[in-house]
Design a protein around this motif. Structure first.
Motif, PDB file in Angstrom:
ATOM      1  N   GLU A 475       0.817  -1.225   0.000  1.00  0.00           N
ATOM      2  CA  GLU A 475       0.000   0.000   0.000  1.00  0.00           C
ATOM      3  C   GLU A 475       0.850   1.275   0.000  1.00  0.00           C
ATOM      4  O   GLU A 475       0.585   2.220   0.740  1.00  0.00           O
ATOM      5  N   SER A 478      -1.329   4.620  -1.456  1.00  0.00           N
ATOM      6  CA  SER A 478      -2.626   4.546  -0.782  1.00  0.00           C
ATOM      7  C   SER A 478      -2.940   5.811   0.007  1.00  0.00           C
ATOM      8  O   SER A 478      -3.526   5.750   1.098  1.00  0.00           O
ATOM      9  N   PRO A 484      -8.904  -0.380  -0.455  1.00  0.00           N
ATOM     10  CA  PRO A 484      -8.501  -1.180   0.713  1.00  0.00           C
ATOM     11  C   PRO A 484      -8.099  -2.586   0.303  1.00  0.00           C
ATOM     12  O   PRO A 484      -8.687  -3.186  -0.590  1.00  0.00           O
TER      13      PRO A 484
END
Length: 485
Positions: A475, A478, A484
Motif C-alpha cells: 500500500e 494509498s 482497501p
C-alpha cells in the motif's frame, strides 16, 4: 545536481545541521540520482517557490522535503530507496489533489514531477503524449493548431495525467466521452520500482485499473492519448446567463429539462456564489454548444425562459473558452487556498433537492462572512461515454448525467466542523434523490470520507482489490482515495 544547501562533497558533514527532522535526504537518495535531479528540504526558505504548490491546504500532507527527478531512472531509485528506508511518498503533478486522505501522509517526501512536462503531438497518427506533470494548458495550442481534441478536465492548470487517472470528466464529454476513453498507454513506475508499460496489449489488467483508480497503482511518467478531429473547426457557441437568487428554482427546472434528452454537442455548467458586499447570491449558467450559434438557439430557450438578468452570447475558439471559464472562477487555478470539496454524481435532477440545498447554502453564506463557497453543477451528455461498456475500465460513473461539486473556500480550519456538517447533510439530501442505489462520487472531486464503494463502486471494488494486492501489496500508493486491501 542541486541538493539544497547540501553538497555531495560532504554529505554527512554539511547536511547534519540542516536536517532538523533528523532525515538526511541527500545522504539517503543523492548518490543514486542523475546530475539534473534536485533535492530540496521543507526547511529551505525557497521550498514553496521551488516545488509544486498545492491548490488546497485542506488536510495537506507534510514533507521532510521534495525530490525533483529528471529521469525515469531517478523515479525508480526514489521509490526503491523510500521502500528500503520506510519513508512514505507522494508524486505531485499539477498539485490539484483535493481529498482529505492525502493528509494521512505526514513526514514523507514529495516526488515532484516538475521536470516531466513534455508535450509531443504525433499529427500523422493523431496521438498526443504528455509527461506526468504536463497541464492541460500546455496541450491546447498544439492540439488546436492540428485541428484536434480529446476529452479533458475543465481547468487549464490541472495535470493531464492526474485528471485522466480518475476519469477526466469535463465539458467535452458529450463529444469524446471521458478522458480515459482516449488513453492509449502509460509508462508507470510500480511499487517495486520497476518501469512498465500499461495498455490494451501490455499489462492489460493494470491498464483496466488505472483508468479510474490510477492513483493506487504507481507513478505515471508519461501517457499517450488518441486525438480526434475538433468539432465545428474548434469554435464554440457559448452563452452565459446571470440569474437572481429568487429565480433559482426556475434555473434548476431548466437544467432538469435536459434529463431525458440532450445533444452530444451541449455542455451546461451552473455556478451559484455569494456576493458578500451586496449580501446576495447569484447564479451563473454557462451553456456551450460545439456547433453553429444558430443550431444552439433551441437549447438556450429553457434558460431564457427562466428569467435571467443578462444573457451574453459569444462565439470563440475552444482554447479561449477555457480562459473565459477561468475569468469566472479564477480560484480554480490559484494555489495555496483552503478549500474543502464535496461532490456527488447524479442520475437525475431533483429540483426540490437543489432548492433546499441552495437555501441552506445561502443561510450559511449570510451567517459566515469568511465563507466563499461555490456550488457547481456539471451537466454533460453521457451517451458517448456509455458506448464504452461499463466493464471496460475501472471508472464506474458512466450512468451519471451530472456531477454536483461544492467548493468550500474559507480561511482556515476554524470553520471545518460547521462546513462539514452542512456539506454532509447536503450530500445526503442529494443522495436520496440521486437515482443511484449507492453513494457515487467522482474520485477526482471526492472529499475523502465517502469510502471506496462510493469512489469505485461495489461492482468493481473486488477486482480492484485483487489488482491492488498484486501490484501494491504494501500500500505504498494509498494516500489518494485508497483501495482497501
Amino acid at each position: 545536481m542541486h541538493h539544497s544547501i547540501c553538497s555531495l562533497l560532504g554529505l554527512i558533514v554539511l547536511c547534519a545541521a540542516a536536517q532538523a527532522d533528523g532525515v538526511n535526504l541527500t545522504s539517503l537518495y543523492g548518490l543514486g540520482l542523475s546530475n539534473s535531479a534536485e533535492i530540496l528540504y521543507a526547511s529551505d526558505s525557497d521550498f514553496e517557490e521551488e516545488t509544486t504548490h498545492r491548490w488546497t491546504l485542506y488536510h495537506a500532507p507534510t514533507y521532510y522535503g521534495a525530490i525533483k527527478p529528471a529521469t525515469e531512472a531517478d523515479i525508480q531509485h526514489i521509490v526503491r530507496t523510500s521502500v528500503e528506508h520506510d519513508i512514505p511518498f507522494l508524486a505531485t503533478g499539477g498539485g490539484h489533489g483535493v481529498t482529505r486522505t492525502l493528509g494521512r501522509l505526514q513526514n514523507g517526501i514529495s516526488i515532484d514531477l516538475s521536470n516531466f512536462q513534455t508535450v509531443e503531438l504525433d499529427e500523422e497518427n493523431s496521438f498526443i503524449t504528455v509527461g506526468g506533470a504536463a497541464t492541460y494548458q500546455q496541450t491546447y495550442e498544439p492540439m488546436y493548431r492540428a485541428g484536434m481534441m480529446m476529452a479533458m478536465g475543465n481547468a487549464p492548470c490541472v495535470g493531464v495525467v492526474g485528471a485522466a487517472l480518475g476519469g477526466a470528466v469535463g465539458m467535452w464529454q458529450g463529444l469524446y466521452g471521458v478522458g480515459i476513453d482516449s488513453l492509449v498507454s502509460v509508462r508507470l513506475v510500480t511499487a517495486t520500482g520497476d518501469l512498465v508499460v500499461a495498455s490494451q496489449t501490455e499489462n492489460a489488467e493494470l491498464f483496466w485499473a488505472i483508468r479510474g483508480a490510477g492513483a493506487n497503482f504507481g507513478i505515471v511518467t508519461s501517457a499517450t492519448f488518441q486525438l480526434q478531429d475538433a468539432v465545428n473547426n474548434g469554435n464554440v457557441a457559448s452563452t452565459s446567463f446571470v440569474f437572481p437568487a429568487k429565480h433559482n428554482a426556475s434555473v434548476w427546472e431548466a437544467v432538469r429539462s435536459f434529463d431525458t434528452e440532450i445533444p452530444d454537442e451541449l455542455a451546461v455548467t451552473a455556478i451559484a456564489s455569494f456576493n458578500h458586499t451586496a449580501q446576495e447570491p447569484t447564479i451563473l449558467v454557462n451553456v456551450n454548444y460545439y456547433g453553429p450559434a444558430l443550431d444552439a438557439a433551441q437549447y438556450l430557450r429553457p434558460f431564457e425562459e427562466a428569467g435571467p438578468l443578462a444573457a451574453i452570447p459569444v462565439t470563440l475558439p475552444w482554447t479561449t473558452l477555457q480562459q473565459l471559464s477561468l475569468s469566472v472562477d479564477a480560484a480554480a487555478c490559484t494555489p495555496g487556498q483552503y478549500v474543502a470539496d464535496y461532490s456527488i454524481a447524479l442520475k437525475q435532477t431533483d429540483v426540490d433537492a437543489y432548492v433546499s440545498a441552495f437555501n441552506a447554502l445561502t443561510a450559511f453564506w449570510e451567517e459566515h462572512e469568511a465563507f466563499a463557497g461555490v456550488l457547481v453543477i456539471d451537466r454533460y451528455p453521457n451517451a458517448v461515454a456509455k458506448r464504452v461498456a461499463d466493464g471496460e475500465t475501472a471508472y464506474p460513473h458512466r450512468e451519471a448525467i451530472a456531477h454536483l461539486l461544492i467548493e468550500n473556500h474559507y480561511p482556515d480550519s476554524s470553520l471545518d466542523d460547521s462546513v462539514n456538517a452542512l456539506m454532509r447533510e447536503t450530500r445526503a439530501r442529494f443522495q436520496a434523490t440521486s437515482g443511484f442505489d449507492e453513494l457515487s462520487v467522482y474520485v477526482n472531486f471526492a472529499q475523502g470520507d465517502e469510502g471506496a464503494e462510493a469512489w469505485y463502486s461495489s461492482r468493481k471494488l473486488e477486482r480492484l482489490k485483487e489488482l491492488k494486492r498484486a501490484w501494491d501489496p504494501n500500500e505504498l500508493f494509498s494516500y489518494s482515495n485508497p483501495i482497501p486491501i
